[in-house]
Write a protein that holds these residues in place. Structure first.
Motif, PDB file in Angstrom:
ATOM      1  N   GLN A 116       0.711  -1.310  -0.002  1.00 57.47           N
ATOM      2  CA  GLN A 116       0.063   0.001  -0.039  1.00 57.47           C
ATOM      3  C   GLN A 116       1.055   1.115  -0.013  1.00 57.47           C
ATOM      4  O   GLN A 116       2.083   1.382   0.620  1.00 57.47           O
ATOM      5  N   MET A 117       0.301   2.516  -0.452  1.00 59.36           N
ATOM      6  CA  MET A 117       1.018   3.555  -0.651  1.00 59.36           C
ATOM      7  C   MET A 117      -0.311   4.335   0.052  1.00 59.36           C
ATOM      8  O   MET A 117      -1.208   4.768  -0.464  1.00 59.36           O
ATOM      9  N   LEU A 164      -3.529   3.708  -1.795  1.00 57.02           N
ATOM     10  CA  LEU A 164      -3.407   2.995  -2.946  1.00 57.02           C
ATOM     11  C   LEU A 164      -2.783   1.821  -2.809  1.00 57.02           C
ATOM     12  O   LEU A 164      -1.787   1.714  -2.423  1.00 57.02           O
ATOM     13  N   ASN A 165      -3.698   0.891  -3.693  1.00 54.96           N
ATOM     14  CA  ASN A 165      -3.040  -0.677  -3.457  1.00 54.96           C
ATOM     15  C   ASN A 165      -2.036  -0.763  -4.600  1.00 54.96           C
ATOM     16  O   ASN A 165      -2.422  -0.527  -5.918  1.00 54.96           O
ATOM     17  N   THR A 166      -0.848  -1.070  -4.497  1.00 52.92           N
ATOM     18  CA  THR A 166       0.127  -1.002  -5.305  1.00 52.92           C
ATOM     19  C   THR A 166      -0.033  -2.389  -6.255  1.00 52.92           C
ATOM     20  O   THR A 166       0.830  -2.170  -7.435  1.00 52.92           O
ATOM     21  N   ASP A 167      -0.842  -3.135  -6.003  1.00 52.46           N
ATOM     22  CA  ASP A 167      -0.864  -4.541  -6.755  1.00 52.46           C
ATOM     23  C   ASP A 167      -2.007  -4.255  -7.517  1.00 52.46           C
ATOM     24  O   ASP A 167      -2.005  -4.547  -8.887  1.00 52.46           O
ATOM     25  N   SER A 168      -3.173  -3.843  -7.265  1.00 55.37           N
ATOM     26  CA  SER A 168      -4.502  -3.637  -7.957  1.00 55.37           C
ATOM     27  C   SER A 168      -4.508  -2.168  -8.661  1.00 55.37           C
ATOM     28  O   SER A 168      -5.607  -2.103  -9.517  1.00 55.37           O
ATOM     29  N   ASN A 169      -3.930  -1.179  -8.224  1.00 57.67           N
ATOM     30  CA  ASN A 169      -4.331   0.019  -8.520  1.00 57.67           C
ATOM     31  C   ASN A 169      -5.508   0.509  -7.932  1.00 57.67           C
ATOM     32  O   ASN A 169      -6.145   1.751  -8.198  1.00 57.67           O
ATOM     33  N   ASP A 170      -6.211  -0.027  -7.051  1.00 59.70           N
ATOM     34  CA  ASP A 170      -7.167   0.529  -6.381  1.00 59.70           C
ATOM     35  C   ASP A 170      -6.890   1.527  -5.106  1.00 59.70           C
ATOM     36  O   ASP A 170      -5.960   1.657  -4.910  1.00 59.70           O
ATOM     37  N   ALA A 197     -12.315   1.329  -8.162  1.00 60.48           N
ATOM     38  CA  ALA A 197     -11.762   0.044  -8.583  1.00 60.48           C
ATOM     39  C   ALA A 197     -11.106  -0.127  -9.829  1.00 60.48           C
ATOM     40  O   ALA A 197     -11.943   0.233 -10.965  1.00 60.48           O
ATOM     41  N   HIS A 198      -9.903  -0.046  -9.887  1.00 61.17           N
ATOM     42  CA  HIS A 198      -9.187   0.084 -11.182  1.00 61.17           C
ATOM     43  C   HIS A 198      -9.426  -0.779 -12.318  1.00 61.17           C
ATOM     44  O   HIS A 198      -9.792  -0.199 -13.591  1.00 61.17           O
TER      45      HIS A 198
END
Length: 334
Positions: free
Chosen positions: A88-89, A115-121, A145-146
């Protein structure tokens, strides 16, 4: 001499090792995804993190997300704290700009985000504001939801603009299809270009922006001047020349063309009460059409039953029709 040369080379190797280690550490902050390419820019040096679990903290960052070479959104923030183990960021004082297919933009600002750095959500909280084409949305919490390109909120929302005021318990906005859905205690005020207001309450609202249609579902009650409509569903259709501006993303010179109500429809206009399965009201011509096997019109103790009623309000003219074996029934009191 051999001994001196050996001692001279070791520090060089150590420096190279440290440089590689630093680059790998920063690589966890300035990330690259497999599914979508990313472009992140750090404009201030790394500083000590204020987040207890953060690996690094950065001041003033810019991050862009693209998919198949197409820029989908960009993020700017005053600071970011990277938590590696959570992927996460944590972002402070942020602004996200979403780029739509029609070249318009949706802008999101908030006090804080994750910001979830794996999903871009993305999840944002605190003074959340979304703007698009002259409309402004306010809420306490919002998610993006990216993968589906959908903005949604489970917290109460308020939307204001030049032609509408809306409020609901929750919202979703599909950025690909421009479909807006409001649910729970929906309250809406629509303003026609002649400054005629329509107030509508319902359980749910679905707006198809490109099609120029808004549909209300469940316990619908619409009020316009001296007219009240209750029904299971109600649709507002805009005139074709007032559907959104392709370059600006907003609606210009709004004009409501027609109102369609379906399911247990009851209409009260002055002292006239109409009950039917389906009603269509054309704003400009002021023509009301009732359709249904047991459509009925009542006024001052008088009633008429038929399958189709056409009321010309501006002319005071009423036409009643029947179909098949159904006959028109009328009751008059002297």
């Amino acid at each position: 001499r051999i001994s001196m040369a050996t001692e001279y080379k070791k520090p060089v190797k150590l420096k190279i090792f440290l440089l590689v280690t630093i680059c790998m550490t920063l690589g966890g902050v300035i990330w690259i995804y497999v599914d979508s390419q990313q472009d992140s820019t750090v404009t201030e040096p790394v500083r000590e993190s204020s987040e207890p679990d953060a690996t690094q903290s950065i001041d003033k960052i810019h991050h862009t997300a693209t998919r198949k070479g197409k820029k989908e959104w960009s993020l700017e923030a005053a600071s970011a704290h990277y938590i590696g183990k959570a992927g996460q960021m944590v972002i402070d004082d942020l602004m996200v700009t979403f780029f739509l297919d029609d070249a318009s933009e949706v802008t999101l600002t908030a006090d804080r985000g994750i910001l979830n750095t794996d999903s871009n959500d993305i999840e944002v909280t605190g003074n959340v504001v979304v703007t698009n084409g002259g409309y402004r949305l306010l809420t306490k919490k919002l998610n993006y939801a990216h993968e589906k390109r959908v903005l949604y909120s489970t917290a109460p929302v308020k939307i204001s603009g030049p032609e509408a005021q809306l409020a609901a318990d929750k919202l979703s906005f599909d950025l690909n299809t421009k479909k807006v859905t409001l649910e729970g205690s929906v309250e809406t005020t629509l303003t026609n270009h002649e400054n005629s207001r329509i107030r509508i309450a319902a359980d749910k609202l679905v707006a198809e922006v490109d099609a120029g249609e808004i549909e209300f579902v469940g316990n619908v009650k619409a009020t316009r001047m001296d007219a009240v409509i209750t029904s299971d569903r109600l649709k507002i259709i805009y005139a074709p020349d007032t559907i959104k501006n392709k370059t600006g993303g907003g609606i210009k010179n709004v004009s409501i063309k027609k109102i369609i109500a379906e399911g247990h429809v009851k209409i009260i206009i002055d002292d006239i009460i109409a009950e039917t399965d389906r009603a269509e009201y054309t704003i400009k011509s002021e023509i009301l059409v009732l359709l249904g096997e047991q459509s009925r019109l009542r006024q001052a103790g008088q009633s008429i039953t038929g399958t189709k009623f056409t009321l010309h309000r501006n002319q005071g003219k009423l036409t009643v029709e029947s179909s098949g074996e159904k006959r028109i029934k009328a009751t008059f009191q002297p």
